[in-house]
Motif scaffolding. Structure first.
Motif, PDB file in Angstrom:
ATOM      1  N   GLY A  52      10.421 -24.559   2.128  1.00  0.00           N
ATOM      2  CA  GLY A  52      10.477 -23.383   2.570  1.00  0.00           C
ATOM      3  C   GLY A  52       9.240 -22.601   2.367  1.00  0.00           C
ATOM      4  O   GLY A  52       8.997 -21.474   1.689  1.00  0.00           O
ATOM      5  N   PRO A  53       8.131 -23.140   3.087  1.00  0.00           N
ATOM      6  CA  PRO A  53       6.921 -22.412   3.247  1.00  0.00           C
ATOM      7  C   PRO A  53       6.946 -20.947   3.798  1.00  0.00           C
ATOM      8  O   PRO A  53       6.085 -19.987   3.503  1.00  0.00           O
ATOM      9  CB  PRO A  53       6.001 -23.325   4.042  1.00  0.00           C
ATOM     10  N   VAL A  54       8.021 -20.774   4.729  1.00  0.00           N
ATOM     11  CA  VAL A  54       8.202 -19.416   5.433  1.00  0.00           C
ATOM     12  C   VAL A  54       9.563 -19.141   5.063  1.00  0.00           C
ATOM     13  O   VAL A  54      10.492 -19.938   5.222  1.00  0.00           O
ATOM     14  CB  VAL A  54       8.175 -19.444   6.874  1.00  0.00           C
ATOM     15  N   ARG A  55       9.954 -17.802   4.401  1.00  0.00           N
ATOM     16  CA  ARG A  55      11.128 -17.332   4.150  1.00  0.00           C
ATOM     17  C   ARG A  55      11.631 -16.119   4.767  1.00  0.00           C
ATOM     18  O   ARG A  55      10.877 -15.001   4.280  1.00  0.00           O
ATOM     19  CB  ARG A  55      11.333 -17.404   2.705  1.00  0.00           C
ATOM     20  N   VAL A  56      12.685 -15.972   5.677  1.00  0.00           N
ATOM     21  CA  VAL A  56      12.812 -14.507   6.283  1.00  0.00           C
ATOM     22  C   VAL A  56      13.556 -13.662   5.174  1.00  0.00           C
ATOM     23  O   VAL A  56      14.335 -14.134   4.332  1.00  0.00           O
ATOM     24  CB  VAL A  56      13.874 -14.869   7.358  1.00  0.00           C
ATOM     25  N   LEU A  57      13.028 -12.518   5.295  1.00  0.00           N
ATOM     26  CA  LEU A  57      13.618 -11.540   4.380  1.00  0.00           C
ATOM     27  C   LEU A  57      14.736 -10.712   4.979  1.00  0.00           C
ATOM     28  O   LEU A  57      14.543 -10.267   6.101  1.00  0.00           O
ATOM     29  CB  LEU A  57      12.638 -10.411   3.805  1.00  0.00           C
ATOM     30  N   ASP A  58      15.875 -10.794   4.313  1.00  0.00           N
ATOM     31  CA  ASP A  58      17.143 -10.132   4.872  1.00  0.00           C
ATOM     32  C   ASP A  58      17.378  -8.683   4.692  1.00  0.00           C
ATOM     33  O   ASP A  58      17.655  -8.227   3.564  1.00  0.00           O
ATOM     34  CB  ASP A  58      18.417 -10.941   4.227  1.00  0.00           C
ATOM     35  N   ALA A  59      17.077  -8.123   5.896  1.00  0.00           N
ATOM     36  CA  ALA A  59      17.300  -6.514   5.726  1.00  0.00           C
ATOM     37  C   ALA A  59      18.631  -5.996   5.762  1.00  0.00           C
ATOM     38  O   ALA A  59      19.188  -4.877   5.487  1.00  0.00           O
ATOM     39  CB  ALA A  59      16.433  -5.695   6.746  1.00  0.00           C
ATOM     40  N   THR A  60      19.769  -6.824   6.028  1.00  0.00           N
ATOM     41  CA  THR A  60      21.044  -6.615   6.273  1.00  0.00           C
ATOM     42  C   THR A  60      21.994  -7.719   5.465  1.00  0.00           C
ATOM     43  O   THR A  60      22.804  -8.286   6.031  1.00  0.00           O
ATOM     44  CB  THR A  60      21.590  -6.639   7.680  1.00  0.00           C
ATOM     45  N   PRO A  61      21.699  -7.852   4.111  1.00  0.00           N
ATOM     46  CA  PRO A  61      22.297  -8.884   3.267  1.00  0.00           C
ATOM     47  C   PRO A  61      23.800  -8.569   3.209  1.00  0.00           C
ATOM     48  O   PRO A  61      24.371  -7.523   3.225  1.00  0.00           O
ATOM     49  CB  PRO A  61      21.763  -8.827   2.064  1.00  0.00           C
ATOM     50  N   GLY A  62      24.508  -9.813   3.310  1.00  0.00           N
ATOM     51  CA  GLY A  62      26.299  -9.587   3.322  1.00  0.00           C
ATOM     52  C   GLY A  62      26.722  -9.155   4.707  1.00  0.00           C
ATOM     53  O   GLY A  62      28.009  -9.140   4.832  1.00  0.00           O
ATOM     54  N   SER A  63      25.973  -9.340   5.849  1.00  0.00           N
ATOM     55  CA  SER A  63      26.356  -8.614   7.221  1.00  0.00           C
ATOM     56  C   SER A  63      27.310  -9.680   7.875  1.00  0.00           C
ATOM     57  O   SER A  63      27.930  -9.258   8.640  1.00  0.00           O
ATOM     58  CB  SER A  63      25.313  -8.170   7.973  1.00  0.00           C
ATOM     59  N   GLY A  64      26.893 -10.894   7.495  1.00  0.00           N
ATOM     60  CA  GLY A  64      27.748 -12.043   8.012  1.00  0.00           C
ATOM     61  C   GLY A  64      26.787 -12.868   9.339  1.00  0.00           C
ATOM     62  O   GLY A  64      27.167 -13.875   9.709  1.00  0.00           O
ATOM     63  N   GLY A  65      25.919 -11.880   9.476  1.00  0.00           N
ATOM     64  CA  GLY A  65      24.888 -12.293  10.599  1.00  0.00           C
ATOM     65  C   GLY A  65      25.291 -12.262  11.825  1.00  0.00           C
ATOM     66  O   GLY A  65      26.457 -11.595  12.142  1.00  0.00           O
ATOM     67  N   CYS A  66      24.637 -13.054  12.701  1.00  0.00           N
ATOM     68  CA  CYS A  66      25.278 -13.418  14.196  1.00  0.00           C
ATOM     69  C   CYS A  66      24.757 -14.776  14.470  1.00  0.00           C
ATOM     70  O   CYS A  66      23.957 -15.519  13.976  1.00  0.00           O
ATOM     71  CB  CYS A  66      24.614 -12.396  15.109  1.00  0.00           C
ATOM     72  N   ALA A  67      25.496 -15.408  15.598  1.00  0.00           N
ATOM     73  CA  ALA A  67      25.071 -16.705  16.193  1.00  0.00           C
ATOM     74  C   ALA A  67      25.291 -17.704  15.034  1.00  0.00           C
ATOM     75  O   ALA A  67      24.763 -18.815  15.194  1.00  0.00           O
ATOM     76  CB  ALA A  67      23.651 -16.702  16.648  1.00  0.00           C
ATOM     77  N   GLY A  68      26.056 -17.321  14.119  1.00  0.00           N
ATOM     78  CA  GLY A  68      26.317 -18.331  13.014  1.00  0.00           C
ATOM     79  C   GLY A  68      25.424 -18.504  11.790  1.00  0.00           C
ATOM     80  O   GLY A  68      25.735 -19.447  10.797  1.00  0.00           O
ATOM     81  N   ASP A  69      24.717 -17.609  11.608  1.00  0.00           N
ATOM     82  CA  ASP A  69      23.647 -17.677  10.442  1.00  0.00           C
ATOM     83  C   ASP A  69      23.656 -16.338   9.887  1.00  0.00           C
ATOM     84  O   ASP A  69      23.171 -15.317  10.750  1.00  0.00           O
ATOM     85  CB  ASP A  69      22.486 -18.210  10.722  1.00  0.00           C
ATOM     86  N   GLU A  70      23.524 -16.131   8.778  1.00  0.00           N
ATOM     87  CA  GLU A  70      23.451 -14.790   7.919  1.00  0.00           C
ATOM     88  C   GLU A  70      22.085 -14.069   8.248  1.00  0.00           C
ATOM     89  O   GLU A  70      22.051 -12.777   8.298  1.00  0.00           O
ATOM     90  CB  GLU A  70      23.740 -14.982   6.319  1.00  0.00           C
ATOM     91  N   LEU A  71      21.220 -14.944   8.330  1.00  0.00           N
ATOM     92  CA  LEU A  71      19.558 -14.505   8.659  1.00  0.00           C
ATOM     93  C   LEU A  71      19.495 -13.951   9.979  1.00  0.00           C
ATOM     94  O   LEU A  71      18.526 -13.557  10.262  1.00  0.00           O
ATOM     95  CB  LEU A  71      18.781 -15.418   8.186  1.00  0.00           C
ATOM     96  N   ASP A  72      20.346 -14.457  10.796  1.00  0.00           N
ATOM     97  CA  ASP A  72      20.150 -14.125  12.367  1.00  0.00           C
ATOM     98  C   ASP A  72      19.963 -12.648  12.639  1.00  0.00           C
ATOM     99  O   ASP A  72      19.449 -12.179  13.927  1.00  0.00           O
ATOM    100  CB  ASP A  72      21.162 -14.994  13.128  1.00  0.00           C
ATOM    101  N   ASP A  73      20.628 -11.815  11.953  1.00  0.00           N
ATOM    102  CA  ASP A  73      20.321 -10.359  12.223  1.00  0.00           C
ATOM    103  C   ASP A  73      19.607  -9.694  10.884  1.00  0.00           C
ATOM    104  O   ASP A  73      19.678  -8.530  10.667  1.00  0.00           O
ATOM    105  CB  ASP A  73      21.914  -9.660  12.310  1.00  0.00           C
ATOM    106  N   ALA A  74      18.576 -10.410  10.571  1.00  0.00           N
ATOM    107  CA  ALA A  74      17.793  -9.843   9.322  1.00  0.00           C
ATOM    108  C   ALA A  74      16.955  -8.749   9.525  1.00  0.00           C
ATOM    109  O   ALA A  74      16.269  -8.025   8.749  1.00  0.00           O
ATOM    110  CB  ALA A  74      17.057 -10.972   8.760  1.00  0.00           C
TER     111      ALA A  74
END
Length: 364
Positions: A306-328
């Motif tokens: 995990g040298p790079v970690r995306v910060l989720d601006a929309t936690p709990g949204s369910g994401g898109c394309a199958g991953d919670e972080l894809d709409d971060a």
């Protein structure tokens, strides 16, 4: 049609006014060199600048030679290697041309005359994620081609073959597509893996935002941080914030050439927070979310951890394309600000001008 046209004209005007108001804020408060974190040479594939492991060139022409192999217990399904060659090329080369803004050309010469039979069964190589360097070396020497092995390749008589080498199996052809070649070639340029090595979900750290994580993710373009390290972005395309205060910045889509591509907020000598604008164009044409993407980078965390970690601006949204972080992402008309409480950094979207976004960075 006339009403739509008027509505479209009204929005840029509002955005320009927003820019005028925030233009009183200063821009970057440090030279970009202050944000060029040095790689930690004791950390495998450290995500900093200047990592030393005989990395392949990332600017100019990257030349490669490709051969195809099969095994006594797994013969080739295709009648000719040309089928596989054409599956990967020129798609992989075109991807690099677009992602690098023309800075990197991938030139691959291939031996499509036949499949070379390996001396041992496929099962005997224990080919799986987490393969040791010794097992890699054994495969290399048998194939005279290369797996993803970060070392020079020679034949058994000591003849030099390649600086770096990559390999991929039938799963690339069946599952990952031509981008598996770009992922593995990224390692030759010393880019780390952004998926976890501990068996957790592939998108644990970054979702589908970079090819060095989930190969089949919806937004595979390399992060701006890595494009800067690879020499695809110039220093004047990156704003550096290294002091407390409030600054304003205008970012253009990462996927298109020209303009400002990243704001890097320095936390300390080994970690930064990066803001970049992702759009559904170019190599990210399949993106399911757009806007300002935020992530942290650490030069002390090794590949796969995990040298790079995306910060989720929309936690709990369910994401898109199958991953919670894809709409971060942060957007103009959705979640427009994010605060990294531990680092005392706030990023806020304040307007949009055409395809560009204006953001405000506050460091306490």
């Amino acid at each position: 049609m006339r009403w739509s046209s008027l509505a479209n004209r009204a929005w840029p005007l509002g955005a320009i006014i927003t820019r005028t108001l925030t233009a009183k804020l200063p821009g970057p408060n440090a030279d970009s060199s202050a944000c060029k974190l040095a790689a930690d040479q004791n950390v495998y594939l450290s995500a900093g600048f200047g990592y030393e492991l005989n990395c392949a060139p990332s600017v100019g022409t990257l030349s490669a030679f490709m051969i195809f192999v099969d095994f006594p217990d797994q013969g080739a399904d295709e009648s000719t290697p040309e089928v596989l060659h054409d599956f990967f090329l020129p798609s992989a080369a075109d991807w690099y041309d677009g992602a690098s803004y023309g800075a990197l050309g991938l030139s691959v010469t291939a031996d499509t005359s036949r499949f070379y039979r390996m001396p041992s069964t496929a099962a005997s190589y224990n080919w799986e994620r987490g393969l040791t360097a010794e097992q890699h070396q054994h495969y290399i020497q048998d194939a005279l081609a290369a797996p993803t092995f970060m070392g020079d390749v020679t034949t058994r008589d000591g003849t030099y073959v390649a600086r770096k080498s990559v390999t991929f199996g039938y799963d690339g052809y069946r599952t990952w597509g031509s981008l598996v070649l770009n992922h593995e070639t990224g390692h030759t340029m010393c880019l780390p893996d952004y998926y976890p090595f501990n068996g957790s979900a592939t998108g644990l750290f970054i979702g589908g935002w970079d090819l060095m994580g989930l190969i089949s993710g919806p937004s595979p373009d390399y992060f701006a941080w890595d494009k800067w390290r690879l020499g695809w972005l110039s220093d004047d395309q990156v704003d550096c914030v290294a002091e407390a205060g409030q600054t304003a910045h205008v970012l253009s889509p990462l996927e298109a050439p020209g303009g400002k591509k990243a704001v890097v907020v320095k936390h300390n000598d080994t970690s930064v927070l990066v803001a970049e604008l992702r759009s559904p164009i170019g190599v990210d044409s399949a993106s399911c979310a757009t806007g300002i993407l935020l992530y942290t980078v650490s030069t002390t965390i090794a590949t796969g951890e995990g040298p790079v970690r995306v910060l989720d601006a929309t936690p709990g949204s369910g994401g898109c394309a199958g991953d919670e972080l894809d709409d971060a992402t942060l957007t103009v008309d959705g979640v427009s600000s994010y605060t990294h409480a531990e680092w005392h950094v706030k990023i806020a979207v304040v307007g949009r001008v055409g395809e560009d976004y204006e953001i405000r960075v506050t460091v306490a």
